[in-house]
Write a protein that holds these residues in place. Structure first.
Motif, PDB file in Angstrom:
ATOM      1  N   MET A 126       0.823  -1.203  -0.019  1.00  0.00           N
ATOM      2  CA  MET A 126       0.230  -0.090  -0.134  1.00  0.00           C
ATOM      3  C   MET A 126       1.002   1.280  -0.078  1.00  0.00           C
ATOM      4  O   MET A 126       1.773   1.109   0.680  1.00  0.00           O
ATOM      5  CB  MET A 126      -0.836   0.171   1.281  1.00  0.00           C
ATOM      6  N   HIS A 127       0.398   2.085  -0.905  1.00  0.00           N
ATOM      7  CA  HIS A 127       1.158   3.351  -1.063  1.00  0.00           C
ATOM      8  C   HIS A 127       0.603   4.502  -0.064  1.00  0.00           C
ATOM      9  O   HIS A 127      -0.714   4.695  -0.302  1.00  0.00           O
ATOM     10  CB  HIS A 127       1.438   3.847  -2.371  1.00  0.00           C
ATOM     11  N   THR A 128       1.188   5.230   0.862  1.00  0.00           N
ATOM     12  CA  THR A 128       0.662   6.266   1.593  1.00  0.00           C
ATOM     13  C   THR A 128       1.084   7.544   1.052  1.00  0.00           C
ATOM     14  O   THR A 128       2.299   7.777   0.808  1.00  0.00           O
ATOM     15  CB  THR A 128       0.925   6.139   2.908  1.00  0.00           C
ATOM     16  N   VAL A 129       0.298   8.552   0.684  1.00  0.00           N
ATOM     17  CA  VAL A 129       0.636   9.746   0.397  1.00  0.00           C
ATOM     18  C   VAL A 129       0.421  10.949   1.417  1.00  0.00           C
ATOM     19  O   VAL A 129      -0.715  10.682   2.114  1.00  0.00           O
ATOM     20  CB  VAL A 129      -0.297  10.330  -0.795  1.00  0.00           C
ATOM     21  N   PRO A 130       1.510  11.812   1.820  1.00  0.00           N
ATOM     22  CA  PRO A 130       1.046  12.703   2.887  1.00  0.00           C
ATOM     23  C   PRO A 130       0.047  13.626   2.601  1.00  0.00           C
ATOM     24  O   PRO A 130      -0.553  13.692   1.536  1.00  0.00           O
ATOM     25  CB  PRO A 130       2.570  13.409   2.682  1.00  0.00           C
ATOM     26  N   ASP A 131      -0.709  14.093   3.601  1.00  0.00           N
ATOM     27  CA  ASP A 131      -1.682  14.985   3.599  1.00  0.00           C
ATOM     28  C   ASP A 131      -1.257  16.520   3.290  1.00  0.00           C
ATOM     29  O   ASP A 131      -1.395  17.331   4.028  1.00  0.00           O
ATOM     30  CB  ASP A 131      -2.488  14.903   4.759  1.00  0.00           C
ATOM     31  N   ASP A 132      -1.022  16.339   2.035  1.00  0.00           N
ATOM     32  CA  ASP A 132      -0.389  17.732   1.731  1.00  0.00           C
ATOM     33  C   ASP A 132      -0.509  17.977   0.036  1.00  0.00           C
ATOM     34  O   ASP A 132      -0.413  16.903  -0.528  1.00  0.00           O
ATOM     35  CB  ASP A 132       1.220  17.896   1.968  1.00  0.00           C
ATOM     36  N   PRO A 133      -1.258  19.038  -0.140  1.00  0.00           N
ATOM     37  CA  PRO A 133      -1.785  19.193  -1.691  1.00  0.00           C
ATOM     38  C   PRO A 133      -0.448  18.934  -2.584  1.00  0.00           C
ATOM     39  O   PRO A 133      -1.015  18.477  -3.719  1.00  0.00           O
ATOM     40  CB  PRO A 133      -2.224  20.784  -1.731  1.00  0.00           C
ATOM     41  N   ARG A 134       0.404  19.460  -2.497  1.00  0.00           N
ATOM     42  CA  ARG A 134       1.621  19.038  -3.413  1.00  0.00           C
ATOM     43  C   ARG A 134       1.899  17.657  -3.548  1.00  0.00           C
ATOM     44  O   ARG A 134       2.295  17.201  -4.544  1.00  0.00           O
ATOM     45  CB  ARG A 134       2.954  20.080  -2.923  1.00  0.00           C
ATOM     46  N   ALA A 135       1.764  16.923  -2.293  1.00  0.00           N
ATOM     47  CA  ALA A 135       2.240  15.358  -2.416  1.00  0.00           C
ATOM     48  C   ALA A 135       1.398  14.866  -3.157  1.00  0.00           C
ATOM     49  O   ALA A 135       1.566  13.705  -3.905  1.00  0.00           O
ATOM     50  CB  ALA A 135       2.606  15.207  -1.020  1.00  0.00           C
ATOM     51  N   VAL A 136       0.244  15.143  -2.867  1.00  0.00           N
ATOM     52  CA  VAL A 136      -1.197  14.648  -3.704  1.00  0.00           C
ATOM     53  C   VAL A 136      -0.883  14.788  -5.171  1.00  0.00           C
ATOM     54  O   VAL A 136      -1.045  13.799  -5.873  1.00  0.00           O
ATOM     55  CB  VAL A 136      -2.400  15.112  -3.204  1.00  0.00           C
ATOM     56  N   ALA A 137      -0.778  16.145  -5.641  1.00  0.00           N
ATOM     57  CA  ALA A 137      -0.414  16.370  -7.202  1.00  0.00           C
ATOM     58  C   ALA A 137       0.876  15.742  -7.514  1.00  0.00           C
ATOM     59  O   ALA A 137       0.498  15.277  -8.806  1.00  0.00           O
ATOM     60  CB  ALA A 137      -0.317  17.915  -6.947  1.00  0.00           C
ATOM     61  N   ALA A 138       1.659  15.511  -6.817  1.00  0.00           N
ATOM     62  CA  ALA A 138       2.853  14.702  -7.377  1.00  0.00           C
ATOM     63  C   ALA A 138       2.625  13.440  -7.585  1.00  0.00           C
ATOM     64  O   ALA A 138       3.057  12.598  -8.670  1.00  0.00           O
ATOM     65  CB  ALA A 138       4.051  14.876  -6.547  1.00  0.00           C
ATOM     66  N   PHE A 139       1.767  12.788  -6.903  1.00  0.00           N
ATOM     67  CA  PHE A 139       1.504  11.301  -6.883  1.00  0.00           C
ATOM     68  C   PHE A 139       0.701  11.153  -8.070  1.00  0.00           C
ATOM     69  O   PHE A 139       0.765  10.166  -8.720  1.00  0.00           O
ATOM     70  CB  PHE A 139       0.876  10.879  -5.764  1.00  0.00           C
ATOM     71  N   LEU A 140      -0.457  12.022  -8.149  1.00  0.00           N
ATOM     72  CA  LEU A 140      -1.363  11.643  -9.499  1.00  0.00           C
ATOM     73  C   LEU A 140      -1.059  12.303 -10.640  1.00  0.00           C
ATOM     74  O   LEU A 140      -1.360  11.703 -11.680  1.00  0.00           O
ATOM     75  CB  LEU A 140      -2.604  12.752  -8.963  1.00  0.00           C
ATOM     76  N   ALA A 141       0.103  12.915 -10.804  1.00  0.00           N
ATOM     77  CA  ALA A 141       0.484  13.595 -12.107  1.00  0.00           C
ATOM     78  C   ALA A 141       0.849  12.942 -13.156  1.00  0.00           C
ATOM     79  O   ALA A 141       0.257  12.895 -14.300  1.00  0.00           O
ATOM     80  CB  ALA A 141       1.885  14.744 -11.902  1.00  0.00           C
ATOM     81  N   ARG A 142       1.496  11.578 -12.926  1.00  0.00           N
ATOM     82  CA  ARG A 142       1.792  10.507 -14.043  1.00  0.00           C
ATOM     83  C   ARG A 142       0.870   9.734 -14.309  1.00  0.00           C
ATOM     84  O   ARG A 142       1.210   8.657 -15.213  1.00  0.00           O
ATOM     85  CB  ARG A 142       3.356  10.437 -13.813  1.00  0.00           C
ATOM     86  N   LYS A 143      -0.132   9.723 -13.764  1.00  0.00           N
ATOM     87  CA  LYS A 143      -1.096   8.673 -13.615  1.00  0.00           C
ATOM     88  C   LYS A 143      -1.844   8.791 -14.958  1.00  0.00           C
ATOM     89  O   LYS A 143      -2.255  10.055 -15.335  1.00  0.00           O
ATOM     90  CB  LYS A 143      -2.053   8.347 -12.469  1.00  0.00           C
ATOM     91  N   PRO A 144      -2.413   7.763 -15.686  1.00  0.00           N
ATOM     92  CA  PRO A 144      -3.158   7.752 -16.617  1.00  0.00           C
ATOM     93  C   PRO A 144      -4.699   8.414 -16.456  1.00  0.00           C
ATOM     94  O   PRO A 144      -5.009   8.354 -15.167  1.00  0.00           O
ATOM     95  CB  PRO A 144      -3.464   6.338 -17.489  1.00  0.00           C
ATOM     96  N   ALA A 145      -5.326   9.065 -17.311  1.00  0.00           N
ATOM     97  CA  ALA A 145      -6.676   9.618 -17.018  1.00  0.00           C
ATOM     98  C   ALA A 145      -7.808   8.557 -16.226  1.00  0.00           C
ATOM     99  O   ALA A 145      -8.485   9.071 -15.379  1.00  0.00           O
ATOM    100  CB  ALA A 145      -7.230  10.424 -18.275  1.00  0.00           C
ATOM    101  N   THR A 146      -7.500   7.349 -16.734  1.00  0.00           N
ATOM    102  CA  THR A 146      -8.348   6.210 -16.142  1.00  0.00           C
ATOM    103  C   THR A 146      -8.018   6.008 -14.775  1.00  0.00           C
ATOM    104  O   THR A 146      -8.924   5.252 -13.996  1.00  0.00           O
ATOM    105  CB  THR A 146      -8.117   5.103 -17.042  1.00  0.00           C
ATOM    106  N   ALA A 147      -6.982   6.642 -14.111  1.00  0.00           N
ATOM    107  CA  ALA A 147      -6.803   6.282 -12.731  1.00  0.00           C
ATOM    108  C   ALA A 147      -7.937   7.223 -11.924  1.00  0.00           C
ATOM    109  O   ALA A 147      -8.134   6.857 -10.707  1.00  0.00           O
ATOM    110  CB  ALA A 147      -5.637   6.858 -12.369  1.00  0.00           C
ATOM    111  N   LEU A 148      -8.530   8.406 -12.544  1.00  0.00           N
ATOM    112  CA  LEU A 148      -9.626   8.989 -11.792  1.00  0.00           C
ATOM    113  C   LEU A 148     -10.768   8.291 -11.951  1.00  0.00           C
ATOM    114  O   LEU A 148     -11.306   7.673 -12.933  1.00  0.00           O
ATOM    115  CB  LEU A 148      -9.604  10.312 -12.789  1.00  0.00           C
ATOM    116  N   ASP A 149     -11.474   8.204 -10.760  1.00  0.00           N
ATOM    117  CA  ASP A 149     -12.726   7.551 -10.671  1.00  0.00           C
ATOM    118  C   ASP A 149     -13.451   8.487 -11.712  1.00  0.00           C
ATOM    119  O   ASP A 149     -13.742   9.654 -11.561  1.00  0.00           O
ATOM    120  CB  ASP A 149     -13.355   7.975  -9.354  1.00  0.00           C
ATOM    121  N   GLY A 150     -14.538   7.702 -12.340  1.00  0.00           N
ATOM    122  CA  GLY A 150     -15.254   8.190 -13.315  1.00  0.00           C
ATOM    123  C   GLY A 150     -15.010   8.399 -14.866  1.00  0.00           C
ATOM    124  O   GLY A 150     -15.796   8.600 -15.658  1.00  0.00           O
ATOM    125  N   VAL A 151     -13.669   8.158 -14.745  1.00  0.00           N
ATOM    126  CA  VAL A 151     -13.001   8.443 -16.328  1.00  0.00           C
ATOM    127  C   VAL A 151     -12.819   7.105 -16.707  1.00  0.00           C
ATOM    128  O   VAL A 151     -11.797   6.066 -16.418  1.00  0.00           O
ATOM    129  CB  VAL A 151     -11.820   9.063 -16.222  1.00  0.00           C
TER     130      VAL A 151
END
Length: 230
Positions: free
Chosen positions: A1-26
């Motif tokens: 399991m990967h834990t992301v710090p509760d920080d907007p910049r950390a969340v953005a960095a974690f999500l940035a390279r993910k494909p669009a389908t990683a987003l719920d609803g896409v």
């Protein structure tokens, strides 16, 4: 399991390279639409103006995709609810031109998804393949399974078919991802009986493998074809 710090910049960095389908609803259709506008990755979606996404996807969907690309999901949280989709990704060490190595990675991903589905008592109705290239472009293909399943050979077969449909003869592939979608409880799904002793044997082996993993960990047993996947 990967834990992301509760920080907007950390969340953005974690999500940035993910494909669009990683987003719920896409799903695959929305992902192809976004990719046509150069928005194949979450970071690219997050950088796009909200108005642009709303013009592409419509007001409600565009706003939701923009927020989720920034780690915001306004949907209410239901404790212990079953997931609607699950995904897994493999990143290659460099540009991967060898289709055999790509197939090995897909086998490992399908095996992981199958194991997770069975552990959660779920089956998938559809599978989506996402391929990321060296130039950061992304291709997404999805297809409905013949029947709802968590059986690794069935998931692998469709993953291979999706891969073959892309005809990636000399493509410089950096990553492949699989997403099992439209999930439902296994107890609610029916399965067509095959009377195939080979299929019955494969499912018995699968059950033994699941028990071994539950006791000794996820890497306790893996398909032989995944041995060369790093």
């Amino acid at each position: 399991m990967h834990t992301v710090p509760d920080d907007p910049r950390a969340v953005a960095a974690f999500l940035a390279r993910k494909p669009a389908t990683a987003l719920d609803g896409v799903g695959p259709v929305t992902a192809r639409t976004l990719d046509a506008y150069g928005l194949g990755e979450v970071g690219q979606i997050a950088a796009a103006p909200p108005g642009t996404l709303q013009r592409i996807l419509g007001a409600t969907a565009g706003r939701a995709v923009y927020e989720r690309a920034h780690g915001i999901d306004r949907a209410p949280v239901t404790p212990n609810s079953l997931a609607r989709s699950i995904g897994a990704e493999h990143r290659f060490a460099g540009d991967e031109l060898d289709p055999v190595r790509r197939r090995r990675a897909l086998l490992a991903l399908a095996d992981e998804l199958g194991s997770r589905l069975r552990a959660d008592g779920q089956v998938a109705r559809a599978l989506t393949l996402t391929v990321r290239y060296a130039d950061r472009s992304v291709t997404t293909r999805g297809r409905t399974l013949p029947e709802p399943t968590a059986h690794t050979p069935a998931l692998t077969s469709l993953a291979y078919a999706l891969h073959e449909s892309l005809a990636l003869e000399r493509a410089r592939v950096r990553a492949v991802a699989l997403r099992a979608e439209d999930l439902t409880a296994a107890e609610r799904a029916s399965r067509q009986l095959t009377f195939d002793p080979g299929d019955d044997k494969a499912r018995r082996i699968e059950a033994v493998t699941d028990r071994a993993r539950a006791r000794f960990g996820a890497r306790a047993a893996r398909p032989a074809g995944t041995a060369a996947v790093g």
